[in-house]
Scaffold this active site. Structure first.
Site, PDB file in Angstrom:
ATOM      1  N   LYS A   1      -3.885   2.961  -3.417  1.00  0.00           N
ATOM      2  CA  LYS A   1      -5.131   3.390  -4.071  1.00  0.00           C
ATOM      3  C   LYS A   1      -5.170   4.900  -4.224  1.00  0.00           C
ATOM      4  CE  LYS A   1      -7.599  -0.566  -2.347  1.00  0.00           C
ATOM      5  NZ  LYS A   1      -7.676  -1.049  -0.996  1.00  0.00           N
TER       6      LYS A   1
ATOM      7  N   ASP B   1       0.832  -1.203   0.000  1.00  0.00           N
ATOM      8  CA  ASP B   1       0.000   0.000   0.000  1.00  0.00           C
ATOM      9  C   ASP B   1       0.863   1.248   0.000  1.00  0.00           C
ATOM     10  OD1 ASP B   1      -2.252  -1.476   0.231  1.00  0.00           O
ATOM     11  OD2 ASP B   1      -2.493  -1.194   2.394  1.00  0.00           O
TER      12      ASP B   1
ATOM     13  N   MET C   1      -9.176   7.734   8.420  1.00  0.00           N
ATOM     14  CA  MET C   1      -9.693   8.217   7.133  1.00  0.00           C
ATOM     15  C   MET C   1     -10.722   9.335   7.354  1.00  0.00           C
ATOM     16  SD  MET C   1     -10.130   4.472   5.370  1.00  0.00           S
ATOM     17  CE  MET C   1     -10.922   3.778   6.800  1.00  0.00           C
TER      18      MET C   1
HETATM   19  C1  LIG Z   1      -7.295   2.428   5.134  1.00  0.00           C
HETATM   20  S1  LIG Z   1      -6.912   2.894   6.774  1.00  0.00           S
HETATM   21  C2  LIG Z   1      -5.801   1.583   7.146  1.00  0.00           C
HETATM   22  C3  LIG Z   1      -5.528   1.450   8.621  1.00  0.00           C
HETATM   23  C4  LIG Z   1      -4.452   0.428   8.914  1.00  0.00           C
HETATM   24  N1  LIG Z   1      -4.848  -0.881   8.537  1.00  0.00           N
HETATM   25  C5  LIG Z   1      -4.056   0.434  10.383  1.00  0.00           C
HETATM   26  O1  LIG Z   1      -4.322  -0.534  11.112  1.00  0.00           O
HETATM   27  O2  LIG Z   1      -3.435   1.419  10.794  1.00  0.00           O
HETATM   28  C6  LIG Z   1      -5.821   4.268   6.485  1.00  0.00           C
HETATM   29  C7  LIG Z   1      -5.938   5.325   7.587  1.00  0.00           C
HETATM   30  O3  LIG Z   1      -5.150   4.961   8.710  1.00  0.00           O
HETATM   31  C8  LIG Z   1      -4.618   6.119   9.320  1.00  0.00           C
HETATM   32  N2  LIG Z   1      -3.145   6.017   9.302  1.00  0.00           N
HETATM   33  C9  LIG Z   1      -2.427   4.967   8.895  1.00  0.00           C
HETATM   34  N3  LIG Z   1      -1.105   5.172   9.118  1.00  0.00           N
HETATM   35  C10 LIG Z   1      -1.013   6.395   9.664  1.00  0.00           C
HETATM   36  C11 LIG Z   1       0.075   7.185  10.135  1.00  0.00           C
HETATM   37  N4  LIG Z   1       1.344   6.738  10.083  1.00  0.00           N
HETATM   38  N5  LIG Z   1      -0.192   8.403  10.655  1.00  0.00           N
HETATM   39  C12 LIG Z   1      -1.450   8.866  10.731  1.00  0.00           C
HETATM   40  N6  LIG Z   1      -2.516   8.171  10.301  1.00  0.00           N
HETATM   41  C13 LIG Z   1      -2.301   6.953   9.790  1.00  0.00           C
HETATM   42  C14 LIG Z   1      -5.148   7.317   8.553  1.00  0.00           C
HETATM   43  O4  LIG Z   1      -6.341   7.741   9.176  1.00  0.00           O
HETATM   44  C15 LIG Z   1      -5.423   6.704   7.197  1.00  0.00           C
HETATM   45  O5  LIG Z   1      -6.379   7.453   6.479  1.00  0.00           O
END
Ligand SMILES: C[S@@+](CC[C@H](N)C(=O)[O-])C[C@H]1O[C@@H](n2cnc3c(N)ncnc32)[C@H](O)[C@@H]1O
Length: 245
Positions: A56, A34, A167
């Site tokens: 994506k 990703d 998100m």
């Molecule tokens: C599709 S979701 C996936 C979440 C992922 N599977 C998890 O457990 O962290 C993506 C969202 O996770 C959050 N996110 C993921 N990594 C991040 C990071 N390093 N800093 C801030 N937000 C993060 C944001 O809100 C982003 O829009």
């Protein structure tokens, strides 16, 4: 047919990758990753492995998701050791469950390697505990995008002590307004943590009312936290009393 590994990459910092994830990556032949997998994590992919960016982009999510499913199946059928590397934990949003069931329906064995989810790690790294004795006894992790009006969804979460919204950057003003309409206080503290666990980490603190008014500038990716625990930010030395004050 080979096994496909659904692997959590953690929030970005390679030190937050699990030992098992690192071991599985070392022996990967094909890696589909990703956009939110950190550069330091991607650097651990062996040079001999085929590396495919399946991040994506707005408007192309469905087409990309179909491509991901087909690529995993294709390489598994060729007998390749496939790693599907997903940001955070592979089963927290990001359609990990769908990928898992698709592969199983097509007779492919799947091994899940849990990861450190941004939902808990990113607030923690910003000094925000999701629970705190006397302040918050529970939390919910919620997706901040929803098709066709979010008010009913937000009513369900109005009474949860700490809300962790992933998100949620794009629709932050509508989410904050819906939460206030559902009964949360406008002066309730909130925080956005952008790019958690990376050198670009930035924390923005505000209130629900200010977010609803469109007065808070934030860039994705960010974790949006709503709740009194945001006041515990100076955490290390805070007692439950000073946190609750
Ligand atoms: C599709 S979701 C996936 C979440 C992922 N599977 C998890 O457990 O962290 C993506 C969202 O996770 C959050 N996110 C993921 N990594 C991040 C990071 N390093 N800093 C801030 N937000 C993060 C944001 O809100 C982003 O829009």
């Amino acid at each position: 047919m080979a096994t496909v590994y659904l692997v959590g990459a953690g929030p970005g910092d390679p030190d937050l990758l699990t030992r098992k994830a690192a071991r599985v990556l070392e022996t990967a032949e094909v890696v589909l990753h990703d956009r939110l997998c950190g550069e330091g994590v991607l650097a651990l992919i062996p040079p001999r492995a085929k590396r495919i960016d399946v991040g994506k982009h707005e408007g192309a999510q469905e087409a990309t998701q179909k491509r991901i499913l087909q690529l995993m199946l294709h390489y598994a059928r060729l007998g390749r050791r496939v790693v599907r590397l997903k940001g955070g934990d592979p089963m927290v949003f990001g359609r990990g469950g769908e990928e898992w069931s698709f592969l199983q329906e097509h007779g492919v064995e799947v091994e899940v390697v849990p990861g450190v989810s941004s939902a808990v790690a990113v607030p923690e790294l910003a000094g925000i505990p999701l629970t705190f004795r006397g302040v918050a006894s529970g939390f919910a992790v919620v997706a901040g995008h929803c098709r066709g009006g979010c008010n009913a969804q937000w009513r369900q979460y109005a009474g949860v002590d700490t809300l962790v919204i992933l998100m949620g950057v794009k629709h932050r003003a509508a989410i904050a307004a819906a939460l206030m309409e559902a009964g949360r206080r406008g002066d309730e503290p909130v925080a956005f943590i952008e790019n958690g666990s990376t050198p670009r980490q930035r924390v923005v603190r505000s209130t629900l009312a200010a977010v609803a008014a469109g007065a808070v500038q934030v860039e994705a990716p960010a974790v949006f936290v709503v709740g009194e625990v945001v006041r515990c930010c100076a955490l290390a030395r805070a007692s439950a009393e000073s946190c609750a004050a």
